[in-house]
Design a protein around this motif. Structure first.
Motif, PDB file in Angstrom:
ATOM      1  N   PHE A 100       0.866  -1.175   0.000  1.00 39.32           N
ATOM      2  CA  PHE A 100       0.000   0.000   0.000  1.00 39.32           C
ATOM      3  C   PHE A 100       0.908   1.231   0.000  1.00 39.32           C
ATOM      4  O   PHE A 100       1.184   1.804   1.058  1.00 39.32           O
ATOM      5  N   GLU A 101       1.435   1.572  -1.175  1.00 35.53           N
ATOM      6  CA  GLU A 101       2.386   2.687  -1.289  1.00 35.53           C
ATOM      7  C   GLU A 101       3.561   2.478  -0.333  1.00 35.53           C
ATOM      8  O   GLU A 101       4.416   1.663  -0.597  1.00 35.53           O
ATOM      9  N   THR A 102       3.585   3.155   0.818  1.00 39.33           N
ATOM     10  CA  THR A 102       4.730   3.056   1.737  1.00 39.33           C
ATOM     11  C   THR A 102       4.557   1.967   2.790  1.00 39.33           C
ATOM     12  O   THR A 102       5.445   1.768   3.616  1.00 39.33           O
ATOM     13  N   LYS A 103       3.440   1.260   2.782  1.00 32.58           N
ATOM     14  CA  LYS A 103       3.179   0.245   3.800  1.00 32.58           C
ATOM     15  C   LYS A 103       3.098  -1.138   3.152  1.00 32.58           C
ATOM     16  O   LYS A 103       2.580  -1.280   2.041  1.00 32.58           O
ATOM     17  N   THR A 104       3.608  -2.127   3.854  1.00 31.44           N
ATOM     18  CA  THR A 104       3.621  -3.502   3.362  1.00 31.44           C
ATOM     19  C   THR A 104       2.968  -4.424   4.384  1.00 31.44           C
ATOM     20  O   THR A 104       3.220  -4.295   5.588  1.00 31.44           O
ATOM     21  N   ILE A 105       2.136  -5.336   3.892  1.00 33.77           N
ATOM     22  CA  ILE A 105       1.588  -6.409   4.728  1.00 33.77           C
ATOM     23  C   ILE A 105       1.998  -7.740   4.107  1.00 33.77           C
ATOM     24  O   ILE A 105       1.862  -7.944   2.900  1.00 33.77           O
ATOM     25  N   VAL A 106       2.504  -8.641   4.940  1.00 35.97           N
ATOM     26  CA  VAL A 106       2.848  -9.995   4.513  1.00 35.97           C
ATOM     27  C   VAL A 106       1.905 -10.972   5.196  1.00 35.97           C
ATOM     28  O   VAL A 106       1.790 -10.981   6.427  1.00 35.97           O
ATOM     29  N   GLN A 107       1.192 -11.752   4.393  1.00 37.03           N
ATOM     30  CA  GLN A 107       0.376 -12.841   4.927  1.00 37.03           C
ATOM     31  C   GLN A 107       1.186 -14.133   4.824  1.00 37.03           C
ATOM     32  O   GLN A 107       1.767 -14.428   3.775  1.00 37.03           O
ATOM     33  N   GLU A 108       1.191 -14.903   5.901  1.00 34.16           N
ATOM     34  CA  GLU A 108       1.976 -16.138   5.910  1.00 34.16           C
ATOM     35  C   GLU A 108       1.132 -17.300   6.417  1.00 34.16           C
ATOM     36  O   GLU A 108       0.502 -17.212   7.475  1.00 34.16           O
ATOM     37  N   VAL A 109       1.126 -18.388   5.636  1.00 34.18           N
ATOM     38  CA  VAL A 109       0.365 -19.596   5.966  1.00 34.18           C
ATOM     39  C   VAL A 109       1.319 -20.782   6.025  1.00 34.18           C
ATOM     40  O   VAL A 109       2.166 -20.961   5.140  1.00 34.18           O
ATOM     41  N   ARG A 110       1.175 -21.597   7.074  1.00 34.70           N
ATOM     42  CA  ARG A 110       1.882 -22.879   7.150  1.00 34.70           C
ATOM     43  C   ARG A 110       0.880 -23.951   7.524  1.00 34.70           C
ATOM     44  O   ARG A 110       0.191 -23.830   8.549  1.00 34.70           O
ATOM     45  N   GLY A 111       0.823 -25.014   6.712  1.00 36.93           N
ATOM     46  CA  GLY A 111      -0.092 -26.106   6.994  1.00 36.93           C
ATOM     47  C   GLY A 111       0.600 -27.412   7.330  1.00 36.93           C
ATOM     48  O   GLY A 111      -0.069 -28.428   7.546  1.00 36.93           O
ATOM     49  N   LEU A 112       1.937 -27.389   7.380  1.00 44.15           N
ATOM     50  CA  LEU A 112       2.705 -28.560   7.792  1.00 44.15           C
ATOM     51  C   LEU A 112       3.203 -28.358   9.228  1.00 44.15           C
ATOM     52  O   LEU A 112       3.073 -27.274   9.798  1.00 44.15           O
ATOM     53  N   LYS A 113       3.758 -29.385   9.803  1.00 47.14           N
ATOM     54  CA  LYS A 113       4.250 -29.307  11.175  1.00 47.14           C
ATOM     55  C   LYS A 113       5.252 -28.164  11.304  1.00 47.14           C
ATOM     56  O   LYS A 113       6.160 -28.024  10.485  1.00 47.14           O
ATOM     57  N   THR A 114       5.073 -27.339  12.313  1.00 50.72           N
ATOM     58  CA  THR A 114       5.918 -26.162  12.452  1.00 50.72           C
ATOM     59  C   THR A 114       6.019 -25.724  13.902  1.00 50.72           C
ATOM     60  O   THR A 114       5.126 -26.011  14.717  1.00 50.72           O
ATOM     61  N   ASP A 115       7.094 -25.045  14.223  1.00 49.38           N
ATOM     62  CA  ASP A 115       7.211 -24.393  15.519  1.00 49.38           C
ATOM     63  C   ASP A 115       6.366 -23.126  15.503  1.00 49.38           C
ATOM     64  O   ASP A 115       6.039 -22.594  14.438  1.00 49.38           O
ATOM     65  N   PRO A 116       6.006 -22.602  16.678  1.00 50.04           N
ATOM     66  CA  PRO A 116       5.286 -21.321  16.712  1.00 50.04           C
ATOM     67  C   PRO A 116       6.103 -20.209  16.082  1.00 50.04           C
ATOM     68  O   PRO A 116       7.338 -20.319  15.942  1.00 50.04           O
ATOM     69  N   PHE A 117       5.437 -19.136  15.696  1.00 46.80           N
ATOM     70  CA  PHE A 117       6.128 -18.003  15.097  1.00 46.80           C
ATOM     71  C   PHE A 117       7.203 -17.463  16.032  1.00 46.80           C
ATOM     72  O   PHE A 117       8.322 -17.158  15.616  1.00 46.80           O
ATOM     73  N   SER A 118       6.873 -17.318  17.312  1.00 49.45           N
ATOM     74  CA  SER A 118       7.849 -16.872  18.309  1.00 49.45           C
ATOM     75  C   SER A 118       7.390 -17.352  19.678  1.00 49.45           C
ATOM     76  O   SER A 118       6.288 -17.884  19.829  1.00 49.45           O
ATOM     77  N   SER A 119       8.221 -17.138  20.678  1.00 47.41           N
ATOM     78  CA  SER A 119       7.879 -17.576  22.031  1.00 47.41           C
ATOM     79  C   SER A 119       6.776 -16.733  22.647  1.00 47.41           C
ATOM     80  O   SER A 119       6.096 -17.163  23.578  1.00 47.41           O
TER      81      SER A 119
END
Length: 471
Positions: free
Chosen positions: A289-308
């Protein structure tokens, strides 16, 4: 017999609006609202419970092409309200009943827009589940019909009724988060294979023609009809439309973003197994959005949490810290505060707005639902137009595009995550979609005729979403 006769009279779909906005009798605070629930599975059961427990609301109909699901929900409603609702398989019966005041739509995604449009054209107010549409163009038609008929239409993005998130939005609007240029949404949730692709028999209690409705007349190619429609392009929108819609909507709301942005790109794949599904189970979508960015992220396989400290949801970054959900952290990740505020029941908010006849009281008007749903759709369009590429080529291309630094870092984490799941990305390559330029005002792409074709779809007669000039 009444339902059968009504279905017969509606063989070609609803007629012109049976009740114009000017003719409709306003619902007063003392009136009983007669409500219909369309779609009787997971969300439909929630709808029946939430609407049925409100004073002055009667569940008059339940509707589902699966008559077993409809009968089961009718039994539950009868126990709760002491009166059995009418049970129908064809939603057009409901639209032809002038005594129904409101409907809620909990069907598969491909039915959301047409059901809502027909309902509003027949004089009813509408609550419609997320994503409110299956394609981008459908959303604009819904907005136009709501405006033309004067009917209220609430999107089922219930976070808009959260007091804590409203307080977080006010904090950002006051400039206290500093310069905000980046946000991300996170959906990490393991999903297994939906079974091998084949031709399967539709259960006899289901009217498959009514189930498909506006969708293409395709055979059932997966073992389970219900729920797994999410992972087929003919009826669903993948995990972006299933769950991530909530978090992109929060980002738009809190950051004050309107429109569809000016650029979109997607990377992903359906990896780890071969099944009947078509939508990606691993996906990264970039919105600019001009100067702003949004990243959507999907994981459907086994994964660790995004962060603690944060496992899923939305994170909005500013120079003075970041918002993770409804909590504020300083730039070093230390919790500063968790916002609080009075929340509303999203279903109650809809009913009260209907009683008051005030669109501005809706916490999630259809316009907002349309724009957030459309962001998921344009992300999927980039993916669907993509080509398979090895990881290094994708990384190089992302760098050449000059996107936000977090885009490359997120892609690196995606690659490492897939390798942790023993995915050979040379043998099974990821799909890199094109970087598509968007004219947000026109809600069209400026550089891809292929993408513009996918903004809408072909409909099966009589289940046709009208064009703007036909409204």
């Amino acid at each position: 017999m009444i339902a059968a006769a009504a279905v017969s009279s509606l063989a070609t779909g609803p007629r012109e609006p049976r009740l114009s906005a000017q003719q409709a009798t306003p619902t007063t605070p003392n009136d009983t609202i007669r409500h219909a629930v369309i779609g009787c599975r997971i969300r439909g059961r929630v709808h029946a419970s939430q609407f049925g427990r409100q004073n002055g609301v009667e569940i008059a109909y339940v509707c589902d092409p699966d008559r077993v699901l409809a009968e089961e929900l009718a039994e539950t409603v009868e126990k709760d309200q002491g009166r059995r609702p009418m049970v129908v398989q064809d939603l057009r019966v409901i639209f032809d009943d002038s005594h129904v005041d409101t409907v809620s739509i909990a069907t598969p995604n491909h039915w959301h827009a047409l059901a809502a449009i027909w309902a509003m054209q027949s004089g009813k107010h509408v609550y419609v589940e997320k994503p409110v549409t299956h394609t981008v163009c459908e959303g604009r038609r819904m907005v136009q019909v709501a405006q033309k008929t004067g009917r209220l239409c609430q999107a089922g993005t219930q976070n808009r009724s959260s007091g804590a998130l409203a307080a977080a939005a006010a904090y950002l609007r006051d400039g206290k988060l500093g310069d905000v240029t980046f946000a991300r949404t996170i959906i990490y949730g393991q999903r297994s294979s939906i079974g091998p692709r084949g031709i399967y028999e539709v259960p006899e209690q289901i009217d498959y023609n009514l189930f498909l409705g506006p969708a293409a007349n395709e055979p059932l190619t997966r073992p389970r009809l219900h729920y797994d429609w999410h992972w087929n392009w003919n009826t669903g929108n993948g995990e972006l439309g299933n769950n991530n819609i909530h978090y992109i909507d929060i980002c738009r709301w809190i950051m004050g973003l309107s429109g569809l942005g000016n650029l979109v790109l997607s990377v992903g794949g359906r990896l780890g197994y071969e099944d009947a599904g078509e939508t990606p189970n691993t996906q990264l979508v970039v919105h600019q959005f001009e100067t702003k960015t949004i990243v959507q992220e999907v994981r459907g396989l086994k994964t660790d949490p995004f962060s603690s400290i944060f496992q899923a949801g939305s994170i909005i970054h500013g120079t003075e810290g970041f918002l993770a959900g409804s909590s504020l952290f300083d730039p070093d990740g230390n919790l500063v505060q968790t916002f609080e505020g009075p929340s509303e029941n999203h279903f109650v908010n809809f009913v009260e707005a209907v009683r008051n006849g005030r669109r501005e009281e809706l916490n999630a008007d259809i316009l907002e639902g349309h724009l957030s749903s459309a962001l998921c759709h344009v992300g999927n369009l980039s993916y669907r137009l993509g080509t398979n590429r090895p990881p290094q080529e994708i990384a190089d291309q992302l760098e050449d595009y000059g996107l936000h630094d977090e885009v490359a870092q997120t892609f690196d984490r995606m690659v490492n995550h897939l390798r942790d799941n023993e995915i050979d990305l040379d043998a099974t390559q990821l799909t890199l979609g094109p970087l598509l330029s968007i004219d947000s005002d026109q809600e069209r792409f400026t550089d891809s005729s292929e993408a513009n074709v996918l903004l809408s779809r072909e409909y099966r007669t009589p289940f046709v979403v009208p064009e703007a000039h036909e409204l």
